[in-house]
Design a protein around this motif. Structure first.
Motif, short mmCIF file in Angstrom:
data_model
loop_
_atom_site.label_atom_id
_atom_site.label_comp_id
_atom_site.label_asym_id
_atom_site.label_seq_id
_atom_site.Cartn_x
_atom_site.Cartn_y
_atom_site.Cartn_z
N ALA A 779 1.44 -1.12 -0.06
CA ALA A 779 0.20 0.24 -0.08
C ALA A 779 0.60 1.18 0.16
O ALA A 779 0.07 2.37 -0.96
N ASP A 780 2.28 1.15 0.67
CA ASP A 780 2.78 2.34 1.02
C ASP A 780 3.56 2.18 -0.49
O ASP A 780 4.01 4.09 -0.77
N ALA A 781 4.10 1.58 -1.19
CA ALA A 781 4.35 1.58 -2.20
C ALA A 781 3.60 2.16 -3.68
O ALA A 781 3.90 2.48 -4.25
N VAL A 782 2.40 1.76 -3.72
CA VAL A 782 0.99 2.17 -4.77
C VAL A 782 1.05 3.65 -4.45
O VAL A 782 1.27 4.16 -5.06
N ALA A 783 1.10 4.27 -3.23
CA ALA A 783 1.17 5.31 -2.14
C ALA A 783 1.69 6.36 -3.85
O ALA A 783 2.04 7.42 -3.59
N ALA A 784 3.41 5.99 -2.56
CA ALA A 784 4.25 6.46 -4.14
C ALA A 784 4.65 6.69 -5.34
O ALA A 784 4.59 7.21 -5.74
N VAL A 785 4.38 5.74 -6.30
CA VAL A 785 3.74 5.81 -7.45
C VAL A 785 2.85 6.43 -7.71
O VAL A 785 2.78 7.40 -8.46
N ASP A 786 1.77 6.77 -7.16
CA ASP A 786 0.36 7.50 -7.41
C ASP A 786 0.36 8.64 -7.19
O ASP A 786 0.34 10.05 -7.98
N ALA A 787 1.53 9.06 -6.19
CA ALA A 787 2.45 10.66 -5.99
C ALA A 787 3.21 10.95 -6.22
O ALA A 787 2.86 12.27 -7.17
N LEU A 788 4.13 9.94 -7.26
CA LEU A 788 5.02 10.51 -7.86
C LEU A 788 3.95 11.23 -9.55
O LEU A 788 4.19 11.77 -10.65
N ALA A 789 2.65 10.18 -9.84
CA ALA A 789 2.20 10.62 -11.39
C ALA A 789 1.78 11.26 -10.64
O ALA A 789 1.15 12.77 -11.95
N ALA A 790 1.53 12.22 -9.75
CA ALA A 790 0.32 13.31 -9.59
C ALA A 790 1.22 14.37 -9.46
O ALA A 790 0.79 15.67 -9.67
N ALA A 791 2.11 14.15 -9.44
CA ALA A 791 3.50 15.29 -9.78
C ALA A 791 4.44 15.03 -10.88
O ALA A 791 4.79 16.08 -10.96
N GLY A 792 3.53 15.05 -10.90
CA GLY A 792 4.36 15.30 -12.71
C GLY A 792 5.08 14.00 -13.55
O GLY A 792 5.76 13.89 -14.39
N HIS A 793 5.37 12.80 -12.66
CA HIS A 793 6.89 11.84 -13.08
C HIS A 793 6.23 10.59 -13.46
O HIS A 793 6.33 9.65 -12.09
N PRO A 794 5.00 10.39 -13.38
CA PRO A 794 4.57 8.84 -13.78
C PRO A 794 5.92 8.48 -13.74
O PRO A 794 6.80 8.31 -14.97
N PRO A 795 6.52 6.85 -13.05
CA PRO A 795 7.22 5.51 -13.63
C PRO A 795 7.09 5.78 -14.20
O PRO A 795 6.37 5.03 -15.27
N ALA A 796 8.96 5.37 -16.22
CA ALA A 796 8.23 5.02 -16.89
C ALA A 796 8.04 3.32 -16.27
O ALA A 796 8.09 2.07 -17.30
N GLY A 797 8.95 2.64 -15.28
CA GLY A 797 9.03 1.12 -14.74
C GLY A 797 9.37 1.01 -13.35
O GLY A 797 9.84 2.05 -12.78
#
Length: 1022
Positions: A779-797
């Motif tokens: 859940a924490d990792a998913v939240a981190a991924v969502d936060a990156l996307a929300a900040a305009g940095h969706p991860p490539a991988g």
């Protein structure tokens, strides 16, 4: 020296009464004489009385404050002698500022806190001594080589600090002073057990004769004389890089003026009861001798005297200890030390002939022979001395062996390929093969470290170095005397002595009727008749008539070989054969190679195993789950996850050899192997993973996987799990956050790398033992991924090991990858599985790690196991992702997927399937994990056993509640396992996990041996 000439104590005339002072007396003295309201606890002593003084809170619930050590010197010690002790301690504290020294405490006026106190046992000097926390090494069963070396270094520094210092209190005669040790043994010998008395006396007298021969060349000065494991204090905290060292010294009550080298002899003797020395023998103390020599170089005379002084010290210890127990039967300190330590020291000091150890020391230090160093044995007879010296020219022992075949039994012999070195009876088999091919005789080599016949799964380093030669004749032979001398018969053959030369003939089944009668014989006289094919062994021993080496084993350990070989010569000349060419011993050659590696052209950061406390073994051969060293030892490899199918697999070797003989070229040419291997790799993975890139290594594989993700998505950002290692290339290093590999990993990672917490269910934020919800890691990792996307940095991988390897083979929490993969894909990113370590059937239950999580990644990186150590790796992905790589240019690796790499990789797959190695990993791995888990019931140092199959980690902790990592103990355990014949190394960011990842062919006998070795080593280091 007559007693009247000695102002201080003289053990030959003065009594040493017991000093049975109790803790109540000590508390009263501390209060009345020094104004201290403290508690006293007896510390035990043979002759003095020592008490630890502590102060407690009013309610006595808090930790005690250590105030000092109260020392009451034996009434036999004069005030002048005590003053010398204190002055020497102050001197050492000034001249060795980085050492803690147990100096006498001083009052506000600067005067030492020292009083003369009357007791029912006589007047005693009582002092308050500085307490040094940290404990001593005496109760540590196992001392690491670095600690052994430190003891030698400290002894040398103390000697240099005391050099030139004088004091009237040094004028004393102590039984501990080697100058008077023989007198001490002889005076107290009646206290020794009757069945040991004569042996101790004879040993002491022989050692004294060796010291006396060089005594005039031994420098003298004031020495501490008791720098032992009892009196050298461990540092309170581990040194940088792990491991505790020594930084303190106590108890200067044996201070005296004597031979300087006595200091080192006494330090060395104190090591001889520890487990490592008991196991390895005298060679285990060499680090201390080398370290002393580097600080205060030893003269040739001192090297010659060193081991005889060790033997004398051992004899004094058991004699004095026996005497103390006899006069003070209630002294449990003395009685327990006698049985547990002192007799062990004596047995180890005398286990190997004194002259052999001396020669070993001379070889180790490059010391020249000292003046007048030839010992005069008290048992030498006139008859022995009358034996004529061997003539300069000798007859041939055998008339004609000029065309004998020389048998190579070293690690470099092609005859040992395919694991043949482990085959019982190999030496005789090879000799017989040469005879069948027409050789007139077969001869082995003197001084060679033999790998042939060395046992596997042996906790003891085997005897591998030949001190003579063996001969198999093709026809009947008559052995003739090479010189005139005196012939003796033994149970196994004959000995011919002439002066200091001895010819030893060992026969397998000697027929007395075919042996010459004992007595004087002339050169050329027939000694024995042998039948065709009858093996015999020949040794040429030197220096034996007046020395202490009466017999030399035909094979000796590599560690002791220089000492034994110094008393032999190559018998080849006696056989009419050329002598073996001069060459360094296997150990010397390994050391020279290490110097070339560490100080030569290799980059310093290109590290190797065992780079700290122990000398790394030089490994040049392997077979299945065994590694063979150049000095002939076979080690169990429980570490090497690179060679998944085992070392030197004949099918893999044949595939490489066959392809090399045909073609090996740039992978851009058109040939079958690159297609066939790619098809086989793709078939091992679920849909839609059907497209393969071939590379050279795991680092390249993970680097390429990251590049595929960034190119396919057009984004730079990547999410990685902390405490992981993925490689050394730019991209793979960027996502590697293990501080064990790079202490600055977290601070130096580029901005495009984002990390999530390590999902460590044992010691992470959420723990299974506490009943935490392990799903919170996902859940924490998913939240981190969502936060990156929300900040305009969706991860490539998102890249992660599918089974958490760097932490010690730990499974991810259930559902972890499913949740994180889904989050990454929801934002258009790719899921990357790093299977470099865990893939290829190592888990047993599944072929790939990600299968345990019930997921399918978008990109898989794999290496290590793919080539069984050959540099080949792969990235497998979907056709769509692979096609996008064109946006960044084109891809090729000149040798990635070369014809040889492909042939090797396909052979590995054949072996994995044909030998059912995945199933072996499941069955043997379960046995191994169960046995290791059971060890935790006896060893509290084991916190947990992680992993599955043959991907395991044994985590060591000092406290199972706090989970304090046992880093120092883990390093010591790995070093000790090497002594016991097992290759093992630590892993994890805390370096407190055993990395248990052996070749998948490891069998039940091997894992049982490993568990027994771990059990033993844990018992010794606890």
């Amino acid at each position: 020296m007559p007693s009247s000439a000695v102002p201080g104590f003289d053990f030959t005339t003065d009594d040493v009464p017991p000093l049975p002072l109790d803790e109540g007396w000590a508390q009263a003295v501390a209060r009345e004489r020094f104004g201290l309201d403290v508690r006293a606890r007896s510390l035990g002593s043979q002759q003095d009385a020592n008490f630890l003084l502590t102060r407690h809170d009013d309610d006595a619930s808090g930790p005690a404050e250590v105030v000092a050590v109260l020392k009451a010197s034996n009434p036999s010690t004069s005030a002048t002698e005590v003053e010398a002790h204190d002055e020497a301690a102050d001197l050492l504290a000034r001249r060795c500022p980085d050492l803690r020294v147990a100096t006498v405490l001083r009052g506000d006026d600067g005067a030492p806190l020292r009083q003369r106190v009357a007791t029912p046992h006589g007047d005693v000097t009582v002092r308050l001594i500085r307490f040094l926390p940290g404990g001593t090494a005496v109760d540590h069963g196992l001392l690491r080589p670095a600690l052994v070396a430190r003891m030698g270094e400290v002894a040398a520094r103390v000697d240099l600090a005391l050099e030139g210092w004088e004091h009237p209190g040094l004028q004393r005669v102590l039984e501990w002073d080697p100058q008077h040790s023989l007198r001490g043994v002889e005076l107290m010998a009646s206290s020794l057990p009757a069945d040991r008395r004569e042996g101790v006396l004879a040993t002491a007298r022989a050692a004294w004769a060796r010291v006396a021969a060089v005594a005039d060349h031994l420098p003298q000065q004031a020495v501490h004389l008791d720098l032992t494991d009892d009196n050298l204090v461990l540092a309170e905290h581990p040194a940088p890089g792990g491991g505790r060292t020594l930084d303190g010294l106590i108890d200067i009550s044996d201070l005296v003026c004597t031979w300087t080298v006595s200091e080192l002899a006494i330090t060395v003797s104190s090591l001889l009861h520890h487990d490592g020395v008991l196991h390895a023998g005298p060679s285990a103390v060499l680090p201390a001798v080398r370290a002393y020599h580097e600080v205060r170089p030893l003269s040739g005379a001192e090297v010659a005297a060193l081991w005889p002084l060790v033997v004398l010290r051992a004899a004094v210890l058991v004699t004095s200890g026996s005497h103390q127990v006899e006069v003070d039967g209630g002294n449990t300190y003395a009685s327990s030390r006698l049985e547990q330590n002192e007799w062990r020291i004596y047995e180890q000091a005398t286990a190997v002939p004194c002259d052999v150890v001396t020669a070993l020391l001379q070889h180790e230090l490059g010391a020249d022979a000292p003046p007048s160093s030839s010992p005069v044995s008290p048992t030498t007879t006139d008859a022995a001395a009358a034996v004529p010296a061997a003539p300069a020219a000798v007859e041939d022992l055998v008339a004609d062996l000029a065309d004998a075949a020389v048998l190579d039994l070293s690690w470099d012999s092609d005859a040992l390929d395919g694991g043949a070195f482990l085959r019982p009876g190999l030496v005789a088999e090879l000799a017989g093969a040469h005879l069948e091919q027409g050789a007139r005789a077969v001869v082995t080599r003197w001084g060679e470290a033999r790998l042939a016949g060395s046992p596997a799964l042996s906790a003891q380093a085997p005897a591998t170095v030949a001190t003579g030669v063996e001969v198999w004749p093709a026809r009947p032979l008559v052995l003739r005397a090479p010189w005139a001398g005196v012939l003796e018969r033994t149970s196994g053959g004959l000995v011919l002595t002439a002066g200091e030369d001895r010819l030893v003939l060992a026969l397998d089944d000697p027929d007395p009727a075919l042996l010459t009668d004992p007595g004087a014989v002339g050169a050329g006289r027939a000694l024995a008749e042998l039948a065709a094919g009858e093996r015999f062994a020949v040794q040429h021993l030197t220096g034996g008539a007046g020395g202490g080496v009466e017999a030399v084993p035909l094979l000796v350990s590599a560690a002791e070989a220089p000492g034994w070989l110094a008393h032999t010569a190559d018998p080849a000349l006696l056989l009419g054969l050329p002598a073996a060419p001069p060459r360094p011993s296997a150990r010397d050659a390994a050391r020279e190679l290490l110097v070339r590696r560490d100080d030569g052209v290799l980059a310093e950061v290109q590290e190797h195993y065992y780079s700290g406390a122990v000398e790394p073994p030089r490994v040049e051969r392997g077979w299945r789950h065994h590694l063979a060293t150049t000095d002939g030892r076979v080690l169990l490899d429980m570490l090497n996850n690179v060679t998944v199918a085992g070392h030197a697999h004949p099918r893999i070797a044949a595939a490489a050899s066959r392809q090399l003989a045909r073609l090996n070229t740039n992978s851009r040419f058109h040939y079958a192997g690159v297609v066939e291997l790619s098809e086989r790799l793709a078939s091992l993975l679920p849909d839609p993973l059907d497209t393969v890139f071939l590379v050279n290594s795991g680092s390249e594989a993970t680097d390429l996987a990251i590049r595929l993700a960034t190119v396919a998505t057009g984004r730079p950002d990547v999410v990685a799990v902390r405490e992981a290692y993925h490689g050394w290339t730019f991209a793979s290093d960027a996502v590697s956050t293990s501080v064990a590999d790079n202490p600055a990993a977290l601070e130096t990672r580029p901005a495009w790398v984002h990390t999530v917490e390590a999902p460590n269910a044992y010691r992470g934020r959420y723990r299974a033992a506490r009943g935490d919800d392990l799903g919170r890691y996902a859940a924490d990792a998913v939240a981190a991924v969502d936060a990156l996307a929300a900040a305009g940095h969706p991860p490539a991988g998102f890249i992660a090991e599918a089974f958490y390897g760097n932490a010690g083979g730990m499974p991810l929490p259930d559902g972890y990858l499913e949740a994180v993969y889904a989050a990454v894909r929801r934002h258009g990113g790719l899921a990357i599985a790093d299977e470099v370590q865990v893939g290829y059937g190592r888990l047993g239950s599944t072929f790939w790690g990600f299968q345990q999580q019930g997921v399918v990644p978008d990109v898989v990186a794999v290496a290590k196991s793919v080539g069984n150590g050959h540099p080949v790796g792969a990235v497998i992905t979907t056709r769509e992702v692979a096609a996008r790589y064109r946006d960044a240019g084109y891809f090729f690796a000149s040798t990635g997927g070369s014809p040889v790499s492909c042939a090797v990789a396909m052979a590995v797959l054949d072996v994995l399937q044909g030998e059912q190695l995945q199933e072996n990993a499941r069955v043997v791995g379960a046995r191994l994990k169960g046995a290791l888990t059971s060890l935790a019931e006896r060893h509290r140092l084991i916190g947990a056993v992680h992993g599955e199959g043959l991907y395991l980690g044994v985590e060591l902790v000092r406290d199972r509640e706090t989970l304090e990592p046992a880093r120092e103990e883990t390093a010591a355990l790995c070093d000790r396992l090497l002594d016991l014949g097992v290759v093992m190394q630590p892993t994890s960011d805390r370096q407190n996990v055993l990395k248990v990842k052996p070749p998948l062919c490891v069998d039940e006998a091997a894992v049982d041996f490993f568990v027994a070795a771990v059990d033993r080593a844990l018992s010794e280091i606890a």
